[in-house]
Design a protein around this motif. Sequence first.
Motif, PDB file in Angstrom:
ATOM      1  N   ALA A 301      44.753  40.222  29.088  1.00 33.76           N
ATOM      2  CA  ALA A 301      45.551  38.998  29.048  1.00 33.76           C
ATOM      3  C   ALA A 301      44.734  37.794  29.513  1.00 33.76           C
ATOM      4  O   ALA A 301      44.988  37.243  30.595  1.00 33.76           O
ATOM      5  CB  ALA A 301      46.800  39.164  29.911  1.00 33.76           C
ATOM      6  N   PRO A 302      43.788  37.326  28.710  1.00 31.94           N
ATOM      7  CA  PRO A 302      42.926  36.223  29.164  1.00 31.94           C
ATOM      8  C   PRO A 302      43.664  34.915  29.391  1.00 31.94           C
ATOM      9  O   PRO A 302      43.209  34.071  30.162  1.00 31.94           O
ATOM     10  CB  PRO A 302      41.906  36.088  28.029  1.00 31.94           C
ATOM     11  CG  PRO A 302      42.531  36.734  26.846  1.00 31.94           C
ATOM     12  CD  PRO A 302      43.378  37.836  27.393  1.00 31.94           C
ATOM     13  N   GLY A 303      44.811  34.700  28.737  1.00 35.51           N
ATOM     14  CA  GLY A 303      45.548  33.451  28.904  1.00 35.51           C
ATOM     15  C   GLY A 303      46.594  33.480  29.997  1.00 35.51           C
ATOM     16  O   GLY A 303      47.273  32.470  30.231  1.00 35.51           O
ATOM     17  N   LEU A 304      46.733  34.594  30.692  1.00 35.38           N
ATOM     18  CA  LEU A 304      47.834  34.738  31.659  1.00 35.38           C
ATOM     19  C   LEU A 304      47.642  33.810  32.853  1.00 35.38           C
ATOM     20  O   LEU A 304      46.627  33.862  33.544  1.00 35.38           O
ATOM     21  CB  LEU A 304      47.938  36.188  32.130  1.00 35.38           C
ATOM     22  CG  LEU A 304      49.282  36.576  32.739  1.00 35.38           C
ATOM     23  CD1 LEU A 304      50.366  36.611  31.671  1.00 35.38           C
ATOM     24  CD2 LEU A 304      49.196  37.931  33.429  1.00 35.38           C
ATOM     25  N   ARG A 305      48.672  32.952  33.087  1.00 40.90           N
ATOM     26  CA  ARG A 305      48.621  31.974  34.176  1.00 40.90           C
ATOM     27  C   ARG A 305      49.799  32.099  35.131  1.00 40.90           C
ATOM     28  O   ARG A 305      49.703  31.746  36.301  1.00 40.90           O
ATOM     29  CB  ARG A 305      48.632  30.545  33.596  1.00 40.90           C
ATOM     30  CG  ARG A 305      47.438  30.214  32.696  1.00 40.90           C
ATOM     31  CD  ARG A 305      46.156  30.109  33.495  1.00 40.90           C
ATOM     32  NE  ARG A 305      45.021  29.701  32.664  1.00 40.90           N
ATOM     33  CZ  ARG A 305      44.235  30.549  32.003  1.00 40.90           C
ATOM     34  NH1 ARG A 305      44.495  31.858  32.050  1.00 40.90           N
ATOM     35  NH2 ARG A 305      43.212  30.118  31.304  1.00 40.90           N
ATOM     36  N   HIS A 306      50.934  32.551  34.631  1.00 38.16           N
ATOM     37  CA  HIS A 306      52.157  32.594  35.417  1.00 38.16           C
ATOM     38  C   HIS A 306      52.936  33.858  35.059  1.00 38.16           C
ATOM     39  O   HIS A 306      52.609  34.570  34.105  1.00 38.16           O
ATOM     40  CB  HIS A 306      53.033  31.366  35.142  1.00 38.16           C
ATOM     41  CG  HIS A 306      52.326  30.064  35.311  1.00 38.16           C
ATOM     42  ND1 HIS A 306      52.046  29.515  36.545  1.00 38.16           N
ATOM     43  CD2 HIS A 306      51.833  29.183  34.392  1.00 38.16           C
ATOM     44  CE1 HIS A 306      51.413  28.364  36.386  1.00 38.16           C
ATOM     45  NE2 HIS A 306      51.270  28.141  35.093  1.00 38.16           N
ATOM     46  N   PHE A 307      54.006  34.106  35.809  1.00 38.12           N
ATOM     47  CA  PHE A 307      54.930  35.180  35.467  1.00 38.12           C
ATOM     48  C   PHE A 307      56.062  34.654  34.586  1.00 38.12           C
ATOM     49  O   PHE A 307      56.320  35.170  33.511  1.00 38.12           O
ATOM     50  CB  PHE A 307      55.489  35.835  36.732  1.00 38.12           C
ATOM     51  CG  PHE A 307      54.459  36.578  37.527  1.00 38.12           C
ATOM     52  CD1 PHE A 307      53.840  37.707  37.007  1.00 38.12           C
ATOM     53  CD2 PHE A 307      54.084  36.149  38.789  1.00 38.12           C
ATOM     54  CE1 PHE A 307      52.883  38.399  37.730  1.00 38.12           C
ATOM     55  CE2 PHE A 307      53.126  36.826  39.523  1.00 38.12           C
ATOM     56  CZ  PHE A 307      52.514  37.954  38.999  1.00 38.12           C
ATOM     57  N   LEU A 316      61.782  34.186  40.791  1.00 36.58           N
ATOM     58  CA  LEU A 316      62.563  35.428  40.818  1.00 36.58           C
ATOM     59  C   LEU A 316      61.688  36.635  40.505  1.00 36.58           C
ATOM     60  O   LEU A 316      61.838  37.698  41.127  1.00 36.58           O
ATOM     61  CB  LEU A 316      63.724  35.338  39.828  1.00 36.58           C
ATOM     62  CG  LEU A 316      64.842  34.366  40.183  1.00 36.58           C
ATOM     63  CD1 LEU A 316      65.844  34.247  39.038  1.00 36.58           C
ATOM     64  CD2 LEU A 316      65.563  34.797  41.464  1.00 36.58           C
ATOM     65  N   ILE A 317      60.787  36.511  39.540  1.00 31.68           N
ATOM     66  CA  ILE A 317      59.899  37.628  39.223  1.00 31.68           C
ATOM     67  C   ILE A 317      59.007  37.952  40.418  1.00 31.68           C
ATOM     68  O   ILE A 317      58.823  39.124  40.783  1.00 31.68           O
ATOM     69  CB  ILE A 317      59.051  37.301  37.982  1.00 31.68           C
ATOM     70  CG1 ILE A 317      59.944  37.164  36.741  1.00 31.68           C
ATOM     71  CG2 ILE A 317      57.998  38.397  37.749  1.00 31.68           C
ATOM     72  CD1 ILE A 317      59.227  36.649  35.507  1.00 31.68           C
ATOM     73  N   GLU A 370      48.686  39.016  43.454  1.00 31.71           N
ATOM     74  CA  GLU A 370      49.899  38.625  42.750  1.00 31.71           C
ATOM     75  C   GLU A 370      50.350  39.717  41.773  1.00 31.71           C
ATOM     76  O   GLU A 370      51.533  40.055  41.699  1.00 31.71           O
ATOM     77  CB  GLU A 370      49.665  37.312  42.002  1.00 31.71           C
ATOM     78  CG  GLU A 370      49.498  36.101  42.909  1.00 31.71           C
ATOM     79  CD  GLU A 370      49.075  34.879  42.112  1.00 31.71           C
ATOM     80  OE1 GLU A 370      49.888  33.936  42.005  1.00 31.71           O
ATOM     81  OE2 GLU A 370      47.951  34.869  41.582  1.00 31.71           O
ATOM     82  N   ILE A 371      49.416  40.249  40.988  1.00 35.47           N
ATOM     83  CA  ILE A 371      49.756  41.283  40.017  1.00 35.47           C
ATOM     84  C   ILE A 371      50.320  42.513  40.715  1.00 35.47           C
ATOM     85  O   ILE A 371      51.361  43.068  40.309  1.00 35.47           O
ATOM     86  CB  ILE A 371      48.521  41.655  39.174  1.00 35.47           C
ATOM     87  CG1 ILE A 371      48.169  40.514  38.212  1.00 35.47           C
ATOM     88  CG2 ILE A 371      48.736  42.966  38.420  1.00 35.47           C
ATOM     89  CD1 ILE A 371      49.167  40.305  37.097  1.00 35.47           C
ATOM     90  N   TYR A 378      46.140  46.422  38.731  1.00 36.90           N
ATOM     91  CA  TYR A 378      45.270  45.306  38.383  1.00 36.90           C
ATOM     92  C   TYR A 378      43.883  45.822  38.020  1.00 36.90           C
ATOM     93  O   TYR A 378      43.379  46.776  38.635  1.00 36.90           O
ATOM     94  CB  TYR A 378      45.162  44.339  39.567  1.00 36.90           C
ATOM     95  CG  TYR A 378      44.138  43.234  39.411  1.00 36.90           C
ATOM     96  CD1 TYR A 378      44.497  42.016  38.848  1.00 36.90           C
ATOM     97  CD2 TYR A 378      42.810  43.420  39.812  1.00 36.90           C
ATOM     98  CE1 TYR A 378      43.551  40.990  38.704  1.00 36.90           C
ATOM     99  CE2 TYR A 378      41.865  42.407  39.669  1.00 36.90           C
ATOM    100  CZ  TYR A 378      42.255  41.197  39.115  1.00 36.90           C
ATOM    101  OH  TYR A 378      41.329  40.193  38.965  1.00 36.90           O
ATOM    102  N   ALA A 379      43.256  45.188  37.036  1.00 38.49           N
ATOM    103  CA  ALA A 379      41.839  45.407  36.750  1.00 38.49           C
ATOM    104  C   ALA A 379      41.222  44.082  36.364  1.00 38.49           C
ATOM    105  O   ALA A 379      41.883  43.224  35.757  1.00 38.49           O
ATOM    106  CB  ALA A 379      41.652  46.436  35.636  1.00 38.49           C
TER     107      ALA A 379
END
Length: 440
Positions: A301-307, A316-317, A370-371, A378-379
Motif C-alpha cells: 500500500a504505497p499510497g496509504l496515509r490514513h485509516f 474511531l478506527i 499505528e498499523i 506490519y512489514a
Amino acid sequence: MALFLAIGGPELEISPAQLRESLFSALEHFADRRRVLAVPPDMSRFHSRAGELTRYSYEYFGESLRSILPALGTHAPMSPAELEAMYGDLPQTLFRIHNWRTDVVTVGEVPAEHIREQSEGKLDYSWPAEVNRLVVNGGFDLVLSIGQVVPHEVIGMANYNKNILVGTGGRQGISRSHYLGAVYGMERIMGRADTPVRRVLNYASDHFLAHVPIVYVLTVIGRNPAGELVLRGLFVGDDVECFQLASALSLQVNFEMLDRPLQTVVVYLEPHEFKTTWLGNKAIYRTRMALADGGDLIILAPGLRHFGEDPGIDRLIRKYGYHGTPATLRAVAENPDLAEDLSAAAHLIHSSSEGRFNITYCPGAISREEIESVGFAYAELQPMLRRYNPQNLRDGWNTVSGQEVYFISNPGLGLWAHRGRFEPEPSGTQKSALTVSQGA
C-alpha cells in the motif's frame, strides 16, 4: 420504465468510439432535457470508464448539463488534480462536493418492520432514505447516475440505486445500511444481486424516488487475455433490469472461482486510488473467501496515509481497531461514539479476518506502531516491493523465490473465492448475460 441500451458479453471489448456512439444513441431519448445532473463515482472507481462517460454526456448535452455531483458517500472530496485525472478537461466549475453529514434531505423512511425482516430479526430500526438535496430539489429534468457494476462487500453488487442512496446519501442512511450488511454477513452478500441491503434500497427507490427522473448508465469492466482492462458491457435504463443484466455479466467477468484455497495472497493498492484502509481494505473484503485458514494476506500500500476518509471515522478506527465481530458488537453496545456511527462499526467488522487468516500491511506513510495498534501485522514497504515487485507479477498464480503466490493488482475490480466457501445465488435471481446486444 425502460431499458434503453444493453450491450455486453464476457469476450466483448467495447472501444472508446463504440462507447461514445452507444451512449449517444441512448441519450437520444432525452435530447429535449435542459437541466441535467450527472452523478458519477469518485476516484475510488477510476477504472469504471465513468470519467469518459461523463465527458461524453457533457459533449452531448452541452450547457444543459448544469452540474456534476461525484457520489462520494463517506469518501474525501476529490482534489482538482484528481478531477482532472478522472474527468479530463471538463470545467471544474461544474463539480459539486457532496457532504454526507450536511448536504442531504430525507425523502422517506423504510419501516423498522422491513429492516427486521431483512436482517432476520437482528436489527430493530427504520432506515431513512437520505439523498443530496441537489438530486431531489435541484430542479433537474434528468439525473444521469453513472457507474460500474462489480461485486461489493456491503450490498452484493455495486451501483444502481446505491449510487444515489449511498453515494449521495446521509449519515444515518449510510451507517444503517452498512451495518445491516455487516450483521447479516458479508460472505452471504458478496457477488449477489439480491441481498437484504439491496432490497432496502429498492424499497426506498420504489416508494420515495419514483418522481425523480433518474437514468442509470452502468459499465462492466474486465481484463482481456493480455491483462489489460477493457469495457465488457454498457447498460442504460431507468429501472432494475439494466442492473440485473449488468450484474449477471459482472459475475462472469469479475468473479474468480478457485478450485482450492489460497495460502499466500499479495494485493497491490494503486497509490492514486487507495490512500486509506477505509478504501484499501477491499484487499481483505474481496479475497477473504479465497484465503485458506491460517493463510497470509500481504497488502502492498504505497499510497496509504490514513485509516479513515474523514477525521471522525479515522479516530474511531484508531480507537477500536479491527478486532473481529464479537469485539465490535461489544464496542457498539458499550460506547455511544461507535453506536452513533454504524458505518464505522460495519467497516471494522468487514476488515477483520476473524482470526482465520493473517493480514500484513506494508504502508507508504503509516508507522508500524499505528498499523499494529489497529490489529494488523506490519512489514516495511520497500523490502516487500522488492520481493513482490508488482511490475514482475501477473494477476493470478506466480512463483517468487520458490514460493507460490497469488497476485491481485487491483482488488476493487473483482471478487475471489474457492468453491468450499461460496454458495452461488439461487437460480432465477440473476438475468442471463452470456451475450446481450440491444440498441436504443
